[in-house]
Scaffold this active site. Structure first.
Site, short mmCIF file in Angstrom:
data_model
loop_
_atom_site.label_atom_id
_atom_site.label_comp_id
_atom_site.label_asym_id
_atom_site.label_seq_id
_atom_site.Cartn_x
_atom_site.Cartn_y
_atom_site.Cartn_z
N VAL A 1 0.83 -1.20 0.00
CA VAL A 1 0.00 0.00 0.00
C VAL A 1 0.86 1.25 0.00
CG1 VAL A 1 -1.65 1.34 1.38
CG2 VAL A 1 -2.01 -1.12 1.06
N GLU A 2 1.95 1.24 0.76
CA GLU A 2 2.78 2.43 0.89
C GLU A 2 3.53 2.77 -0.40
OE1 GLU A 2 3.11 4.65 3.20
OE2 GLU A 2 1.89 3.72 4.77
N THR A 3 4.18 1.79 -1.01
CA THR A 3 5.10 2.08 -2.13
C THR A 3 5.01 1.09 -3.27
OG1 THR A 3 6.89 0.82 -1.08
CG2 THR A 3 6.77 3.18 -0.59
N TYR B 1 -7.41 3.21 5.26
CA TYR B 1 -6.06 2.66 5.10
C TYR B 1 -5.97 1.29 5.78
CZ TYR B 1 -0.98 2.19 5.58
OH TYR B 1 0.32 1.72 5.55
#
Length: 347
Positions: A128-130, A319
């Site tokens: 999800v982050e990168t 999130y």
């Protein structure tokens, strides 16, 4: 070995930097900026930095108007859970996550054993982050943090703290402070740690003497797992369960708000929301949620303790739901691959 790894990071960061930076951007020369001069005095008194080193560094740090615009830009609207889910729970992200897990199986299993965090959850966070390290940020961290510390008054105190932490960590790790890249808010590496999170939770998980969250996925895996352990992750415990709601939920004040106030299950059940199939004790702490779907429909969920822990990484219910859903999809993909392999072996 240690210095070789660090030189490798420098090369990687230079590659991430892309085209040469604009030469006409204003710099944070301490000779003409009182805020910078004061920070240099404070940092040089409390660390191994020498004033002349910091003077030279900040004379090369650039004020980035585009970063001010990015952080100041208000969201056009709040996404629904259905929209948010479509952004992050995609076939491409699941496939890439499956490949990431296969490539780093040993490190993920070791993190599970040492910190108690499921490999699919660690992978989902990085996904999800990168997108598993594909999109780690295109801004020099020194520029982002300097700009937000000295020229963004609404949150200057927060970013000044991050800037000081960044100066501490690059000194400790022996990095060139002009090279690391990150997000416009100064978040770094595979897990997008801000500098204070790096200081508190980054670990050298491959034992080479360097906590490299920028180019080393093994260190990133251990660091994410350490973060979750430090925030109270419960090994092999569920994250959230499906729920049903009787009535319109008016007795549950924060049902549709991005709040994180956990309640006893007995209170929530009395207000009309119960677990669909899971068996929860009366004193189980839960977070009741009504999440917007398409066509004015809603998905009812009860977030559990581990759901709350995920929201400590990013203060957003959506999130945490995306991380949980991606983790479940990765688990299913991984199990499916294992079943196919077993079938081939038997055949």
């Amino acid at each position: 070995m240690k210095h070789t790894v660090k030189r490798g990071l420098g090369v990687a960061c230079l590659l991430l930097a892309g085209p040469s930076l604009a030469a006409d951007r204003p710099h944070y020369d301490p000779a003409s900026n009182e805020q910078v001069k004061q920070l240099i005095q404070e940092v040089s008194q409390d660390s191994d930095w020498q004033p002349e080193q910091l003077n030279h560094l900040f004379s090369q740090a650039e004020r980035r108007d585009d970063i001010i615009k990015l952080i100041s830009k208000p969201a056009e609207r709040v996404l629904t859970w259905a929209e948010y889910r479509r952004l992050f729970i995609t076939d491409a992200r699941i496939k890439a996550g499956h490949e990431f897990m296969a490539q780093h199986r040993d490190a993920l299993n070791r993190a599970h054993e040492q910190y108690g965090v499921d490999p699919t959850v660690i992978t989902a966070i990085i996904g999800v982050e990168t997108f598993y390290g594909r999109h780690k940020g295109r801004h020099r961290v020194i520029d982002a943090l300097s700009t937000l510390s000295f020229d963004y008054p609404p949150r200057s105190a927060f970013f000044r703290k991050q800037l000081v932490a960044y100066l501490e960590l690059v000194k400790q790790e022996g990095l060139n402070p002009l090279l690391p890249m990150g997000s416009y808010a100064g978040a770094m590496g595979f897990p997008q740690f801000i500098p204070t999170s790096y200081q508190a939770y980054a670990v050298d998980f491959n034992g080479d003497g360097f906590r490299d969250i920028w180019t080393n996925p093994v260190d990133a895996i251990g660091s994410v797992a350490h973060y979750f352990e430090a925030h109270g992750w419960k090994k092999d415990a569920p994250v959230a369960v499906d729920a049903v709601l009787e009535g319109d939920g008016t007795k549950l004040e924060n049902l549709r708000k991005n709040r994180f106030d956990m309640q006893d299950y007995s209170q929530v059940a009395a207000a009309g929301m119960t677990a669909k199939s899971a068996s929860l004790t009366a004193d189980t702490r839960v977070l009741p949620m009504a999440l917007s779907l398409d066509d004015d429909q809603e998905q009812m969920m009860l977030g559990l303790h581990n759901f709350y822990v995920i929201t400590r990484y990013n203060h957003s219910r959506l999130y945490a739901m995306a991380v949980n859903e991606l983790a479940k999809a990765l688990k299913a993909s991984d199990q499916g691959a294992s079943d196919q392999e077993a079938a081939r072996d038997q055949g």
